[in-house]
Design a protein around this motif. Structure first.
Motif, PDB file in Angstrom:
ATOM      1  N   ARG A 177     -47.019 -29.579  25.467  1.00 33.22           N
ATOM      2  CA  ARG A 177     -45.623 -29.865  25.155  1.00 33.22           C
ATOM      3  C   ARG A 177     -45.329 -31.346  25.355  1.00 33.22           C
ATOM      4  NH1 ARG A 177     -42.893 -27.719  21.818  1.00 33.22           N
ATOM      5  NH2 ARG A 177     -43.767 -25.748  22.572  1.00 33.22           N
ATOM      6  N   MET A 178     -45.900 -31.932  26.415  1.00 36.19           N
ATOM      7  CA  MET A 178     -45.723 -33.362  26.651  1.00 36.19           C
ATOM      8  C   MET A 178     -46.296 -34.170  25.498  1.00 36.19           C
ATOM      9  SD  MET A 178     -46.704 -33.562  30.693  1.00 36.19           S
ATOM     10  CE  MET A 178     -46.619 -35.349  30.732  1.00 36.19           C
ATOM     11  N   PHE A 179     -47.456 -33.721  25.010  1.00 36.61           N
ATOM     12  CA  PHE A 179     -48.074 -34.423  23.891  1.00 36.61           C
ATOM     13  C   PHE A 179     -47.221 -34.309  22.629  1.00 36.61           C
ATOM     14  CE2 PHE A 179     -50.760 -33.603  20.070  1.00 36.61           C
ATOM     15  CZ  PHE A 179     -51.087 -34.928  19.800  1.00 36.61           C
ATOM     16  N   LEU A 180     -46.745 -33.121  22.317  1.00 36.61           N
ATOM     17  CA  LEU A 180     -45.969 -32.902  21.101  1.00 36.61           C
ATOM     18  C   LEU A 180     -44.645 -33.668  21.135  1.00 36.61           C
ATOM     19  CD1 LEU A 180     -46.491 -29.063  20.610  1.00 36.61           C
ATOM     20  CD2 LEU A 180     -47.473 -30.877  19.212  1.00 36.61           C
ATOM     21  N   ASP A 181     -44.005 -33.692  22.288  1.00 37.84           N
ATOM     22  CA  ASP A 181     -42.695 -34.324  22.403  1.00 37.84           C
ATOM     23  C   ASP A 181     -42.776 -35.827  22.642  1.00 37.84           C
ATOM     24  OD1 ASP A 181     -41.560 -31.848  22.064  1.00 37.84           O
ATOM     25  OD2 ASP A 181     -41.216 -31.494  24.201  1.00 37.84           O
ATOM     26  N   GLY A 182     -43.946 -36.324  23.047  1.00 42.67           N
ATOM     27  CA  GLY A 182     -44.092 -37.736  23.368  1.00 42.67           C
ATOM     28  C   GLY A 182     -44.537 -38.562  22.182  1.00 42.67           C
ATOM     29  N   ARG A 183     -44.799 -39.835  22.437  1.00 37.32           N
ATOM     30  CA  ARG A 183     -45.238 -40.772  21.416  1.00 37.32           C
ATOM     31  C   ARG A 183     -46.663 -41.214  21.737  1.00 37.32           C
ATOM     32  NH1 ARG A 183     -41.938 -41.295  17.009  1.00 37.32           N
ATOM     33  NH2 ARG A 183     -42.443 -43.500  16.783  1.00 37.32           N
ATOM     34  N   VAL A 184     -47.472 -41.333  20.708  1.00 36.68           N
ATOM     35  CA  VAL A 184     -48.840 -41.817  20.841  1.00 36.68           C
ATOM     36  C   VAL A 184     -49.052 -42.940  19.835  1.00 36.68           C
ATOM     37  CG1 VAL A 184     -49.784 -39.631  21.699  1.00 36.68           C
ATOM     38  CG2 VAL A 184     -49.672 -40.053  19.228  1.00 36.68           C
ATOM     39  N   LEU A 185     -50.108 -43.695  20.031  1.00 30.46           N
ATOM     40  CA  LEU A 185     -50.415 -44.761  19.096  1.00 30.46           C
ATOM     41  C   LEU A 185     -51.906 -44.776  18.830  1.00 30.46           C
ATOM     42  CD1 LEU A 185     -50.414 -48.156  21.008  1.00 30.46           C
ATOM     43  CD2 LEU A 185     -49.896 -46.041  22.154  1.00 30.46           C
ATOM     44  N   ARG A 228     -54.797 -52.427  11.461  1.00 33.68           N
ATOM     45  CA  ARG A 228     -53.418 -52.142  11.850  1.00 33.68           C
ATOM     46  C   ARG A 228     -53.386 -50.943  12.782  1.00 33.68           C
ATOM     47  NH1 ARG A 228     -51.469 -50.935   5.915  1.00 33.68           N
ATOM     48  NH2 ARG A 228     -52.879 -52.685   5.698  1.00 33.68           N
ATOM     49  N   THR A 229     -52.323 -50.837  13.542  1.00 34.42           N
ATOM     50  CA  THR A 229     -52.107 -49.688  14.403  1.00 34.42           C
ATOM     51  C   THR A 229     -50.743 -49.100  14.095  1.00 34.42           C
ATOM     52  OG1 THR A 229     -51.189 -51.079  16.167  1.00 34.42           O
ATOM     53  CG2 THR A 229     -53.557 -50.575  16.261  1.00 34.42           C
ATOM     54  N   GLY A 230     -50.543 -47.858  14.499  1.00 35.46           N
ATOM     55  CA  GLY A 230     -49.272 -47.186  14.265  1.00 35.46           C
ATOM     56  C   GLY A 230     -48.847 -46.410  15.490  1.00 35.46           C
ATOM     57  N   ARG A 231     -47.621 -45.952  15.471  1.00 36.21           N
ATOM     58  CA  ARG A 231     -47.075 -45.153  16.567  1.00 36.21           C
ATOM     59  C   ARG A 231     -46.381 -43.945  15.962  1.00 36.21           C
ATOM     60  NH1 ARG A 231     -45.731 -46.350  21.922  1.00 36.21           N
ATOM     61  NH2 ARG A 231     -46.251 -48.539  21.589  1.00 36.21           N
ATOM     62  N   TRP A 232     -46.673 -42.764  16.497  1.00 38.81           N
ATOM     63  CA  TRP A 232     -46.116 -41.521  15.960  1.00 38.81           C
ATOM     64  C   TRP A 232     -45.789 -40.570  17.094  1.00 38.81           C
ATOM     65  CZ3 TRP A 232     -51.230 -43.113  15.310  1.00 38.81           C
ATOM     66  CH2 TRP A 232     -51.487 -43.894  14.180  1.00 38.81           C
ATOM     67  N   SER A 233     -45.044 -39.541  16.785  1.00 44.11           N
ATOM     68  CA  SER A 233     -44.874 -38.459  17.749  1.00 44.11           C
ATOM     69  C   SER A 233     -46.121 -37.583  17.689  1.00 44.11           C
ATOM     70  CB  SER A 233     -43.631 -37.625  17.417  1.00 44.11           C
ATOM     71  OG  SER A 233     -43.845 -36.863  16.236  1.00 44.11           O
TER      72      SER A 233
END
Length: 280
Positions: A177-185, A228-233
């Motif tokens: 749940r923490m992973f799904l609701d959080g942000r990763v890059l 390049r890098t990106g940031r997503w949920s």
């Protein structure tokens, strides 16, 4: 003056968007005056100010799909080697690659709703742009990266998730749940989505990180030359992985040294991704 400036807004998303040559001329003197862009400003500075002005309007919307639609229309976070299709071509490619779960017509309608808000904003007072703002915009443009959340995420959040991952023998609901609701890059492809890593017999994976430090350490240790890098949920990454024809997993916080550091990584194989996609 305002009416002429509003008409000029349509020139920004045309052709190569904010990457087009002569962007300052395309804005016209009326729009440049309202947005406080000097007539002799260099193209890079013009792009920075335009990006900031558009983003300030965009942050007023709660629509989670709108940033993807808007920045694709303006050619930010899109492969700059393919600018020839114009806004229509970019939106069509975005829909075709499954970056949004709606039709091209819906994307176009939502974009023009956003553009109407930009037009209305020209009638009001324009908030001053600081040198710090310009520096941030410059980094977005240099990295072909889309603006992140308006409010910085707490620094403790990535560390909390990293700590929760350590020592896991299998994914557990609270950590997922923490992973799904959080942000990763992580490394991004030409369309701004997660970059696929083909691992031969081990299948296809998206590799993402829960914090800037972990990404930087991995990059330094491996010499990865991502452009390049990106940031997503976490949910976005799961959606993209689940939507691929080939089974695709997600590896959170991969170790830069093969055979070590597995205790700090969270592997989500294709079967887990399929379950998460149904449960989101």
């Amino acid at each position: 003056m305002s009416r002429k400036a509003k008409d000029r807004l349509h020139h920004i998303h045309a052709r190569a968007g904010i990457r087009q040559d002569g962007l300052g001329s395309a804005l016209g003197p009326e729009l440049r005056a309202i947005w406080d862009i000097a007539d002799d400003a260099e193209t890079g500075r013009v792009r920075e100010i335009v990006l900031l002005r558009l983003n300030r309007v965009l942050t007023q919307f709660a629509d989670p799909l709108l940033p993807e639609i808007v920045w694709t229309a303006y050619n930010l976070g899109v492969d700059p080697a393919e600018p020839g299709g114009g806004m229509v071509g970019r939106l069509k490619g975005m829909v075709g690659h499954g970056r949004v779960p709606v039709s091209e017509r819906t994307c176009t309608r939502r974009f023009y709703r956003f553009l109407d808000s930009v037009k209305k904003s020209l009638d009001g007072e324009q908030e001053a742009i600081t040198d710090e703002d310009l520096g941030v915009a410059s980094r977005w443009l240099t990295g072909n990266a889309r603006p992140g959340p308006a409010i910085p995420e707490p620094a403790a959040a990535p560390d909390e998730l990293s700590a929760a991952i350590r020592g896991l023998r299998a994914p557990v609901p609270p950590v997922l749940r923490m992973f799904l609701d959080g942000r990763v890059l992580g490394p991004a492809d030409g369309a701004g989505g997660p970059l696929l890593a083909g691992l031969g017999p081990r299948g296809d994976w998206f590799c993402v990180f829960t914090g800037e430090r972990l990404l930087a350490e991995y990059r330094a240790a491996t010499g990865a030359g991502w452009s390049r890098t990106g940031r997503w949920s976490g949910r976005d990454v799961v959606r993209v992985a689940a939507g691929r024809i080939r089974p695709t997993g997600v590896l959170v916080n991969p170790s830069p040294v093969r055979g070590s550091g597995i205790d700090a990584a969270l592997p989500l194989p294709p079967e887990e991704i399929a379950r998460l996609a149904l449960d989101r």
